[in-house]
Design a protein around this motif. Structure first.
Motif, PDB file in Angstrom:
ATOM      1  N   SER A  45     -35.332 -14.407  -3.499  1.00 54.33           N
ATOM      2  CA  SER A  45     -34.922 -15.325  -4.559  1.00 54.33           C
ATOM      3  C   SER A  45     -33.806 -14.683  -5.366  1.00 54.33           C
ATOM      4  O   SER A  45     -33.621 -13.463  -5.340  1.00 54.33           O
ATOM      5  N   TRP A  46     -33.070 -15.502  -6.083  1.00 50.65           N
ATOM      6  CA  TRP A  46     -31.969 -15.015  -6.919  1.00 50.65           C
ATOM      7  C   TRP A  46     -31.749 -16.041  -8.033  1.00 50.65           C
ATOM      8  O   TRP A  46     -32.242 -17.173  -7.968  1.00 50.65           O
ATOM      9  N   ALA A  47     -31.053 -15.625  -9.056  1.00 47.85           N
ATOM     10  CA  ALA A  47     -30.927 -16.423 -10.283  1.00 47.85           C
ATOM     11  C   ALA A  47     -30.431 -17.839 -10.011  1.00 47.85           C
ATOM     12  O   ALA A  47     -31.023 -18.812 -10.498  1.00 47.85           O
ATOM     13  N   GLU A  48     -29.354 -17.989  -9.263  1.00 39.31           N
ATOM     14  CA  GLU A  48     -28.777 -19.323  -9.034  1.00 39.31           C
ATOM     15  C   GLU A  48     -29.765 -20.244  -8.318  1.00 39.31           C
ATOM     16  O   GLU A  48     -29.816 -21.443  -8.601  1.00 39.31           O
ATOM     17  N   GLN A  49     -30.529 -19.702  -7.417  1.00 39.84           N
ATOM     18  CA  GLN A  49     -31.535 -20.493  -6.691  1.00 39.84           C
ATOM     19  C   GLN A  49     -32.660 -20.891  -7.644  1.00 39.84           C
ATOM     20  O   GLN A  49     -33.079 -22.042  -7.677  1.00 39.84           O
ATOM     21  N   ARG A  50     -33.140 -19.931  -8.429  1.00 37.52           N
ATOM     22  CA  ARG A  50     -34.240 -20.231  -9.358  1.00 37.52           C
ATOM     23  C   ARG A  50     -33.807 -21.270 -10.391  1.00 37.52           C
ATOM     24  O   ARG A  50     -34.580 -22.170 -10.732  1.00 37.52           O
ATOM     25  N   GLU A  51     -32.569 -21.157 -10.888  1.00 33.20           N
ATOM     26  CA  GLU A  51     -32.069 -22.090 -11.905  1.00 33.20           C
ATOM     27  C   GLU A  51     -32.007 -23.522 -11.401  1.00 33.20           C
ATOM     28  O   GLU A  51     -32.150 -24.459 -12.180  1.00 33.20           O
ATOM     29  N   THR A  52     -31.795 -23.703 -10.105  1.00 36.95           N
ATOM     30  CA  THR A  52     -31.703 -25.062  -9.562  1.00 36.95           C
ATOM     31  C   THR A  52     -33.057 -25.610  -9.138  1.00 36.95           C
ATOM     32  O   THR A  52     -33.167 -26.780  -8.792  1.00 36.95           O
ATOM     33  N   GLY A  53     -34.090 -24.767  -9.121  1.00 38.27           N
ATOM     34  CA  GLY A  53     -35.432 -25.233  -8.792  1.00 38.27           C
ATOM     35  C   GLY A  53     -35.712 -25.416  -7.308  1.00 38.27           C
ATOM     36  O   GLY A  53     -36.695 -26.053  -6.942  1.00 38.27           O
ATOM     37  N   ILE A  54     -34.853 -24.861  -6.455  1.00 40.24           N
ATOM     38  CA  ILE A  54     -35.107 -24.967  -5.017  1.00 40.24           C
ATOM     39  C   ILE A  54     -35.863 -23.733  -4.540  1.00 40.24           C
ATOM     40  O   ILE A  54     -35.966 -22.731  -5.239  1.00 40.24           O
TER      41      ILE A  54
END
Length: 179
Positions: free
Chosen positions: A90-99
């Motif tokens: 996981s990484w910040a951009e992925q977590r921020e988008t909820g995917i």
């Protein structure tokens, strides 16, 4: 069209042949019972672990610029009674988008003849691994699953979730500067 003659098959295809032989023979490796197959699954997860981690670390270093967080569950019992092990990046951009994170999931569901490996968004590949050499031969498959998973996650959102893409854009000269 003439194709070059092969003297041997790619090692990952040997796993597919083991899979088909298991289906033919009603076994998984040398196991016939569910308990025996689960013991082989646990051993396969241990063998696969360094290669799953390697595939995800490579993707993290090149495309996520080292910003990813790799987690692994170890073997667990699932809600359906089957067993699974997951490696997630996981990484910040992925977590921020909820995917979902990039996932390599080894699983042996209750209705399966034997174990498989898949991604969060990518379908099944047989998991017929009984030796370290066989686990190492699955590295190209694990890389392909992880890369396809990232590709599908970009489809769910967009290219901006991939840090390397945005870093390349930030370092590219503006249109006016190139003219």
């Amino acid at each position: 069209m003439n194709f070059p003659a092969r003297t041997s098959s790619p090692a990952e295809l040997d796993g597919l042949l083991r899979h088909f032989a298991d289906l033919r023979d009603g076994t998984h490796g040398d196991a016939v019972s569910r308990g025996g197959k689960e013991r082989l699954f646990e051993a396969a997860v241990a063998l696969l672990d360094p290669y799953a981690r390697q595939a995800l670390r490579e993707l993290d270093e090149r495309l996520l610029l080292g910003r990813g967080e790799l987690t692994a569950t170890g073997v667990r019992r699932g809600p359906d009674g089957g067993v699974y092990a997951a490696w997630r990046l996981s990484w910040a951009e992925q977590r921020e988008t909820g995917i979902d994170p990039i996932t390599l999931l080894a699983h042996y569901g209750t209705g399966f003849h034997h174990p498989h490996v898949r991604g969060a968004t990518v379908g099944e590949w047989p998991l017929n691994v009984f030796t370290d050499e066989q686990a190492a031969a699955e590295l190209p498959t694990l890389r392909a699953i992880a890369a396809a998973d990232l590709h599908n996650l970009v489809f769910e959102r967009d290219y901006r979730i991939v840090p390397a893409t945005m870093a390349d854009a930030a370092s590219a000269p503006a249109e006016e500067e190139r003219a």
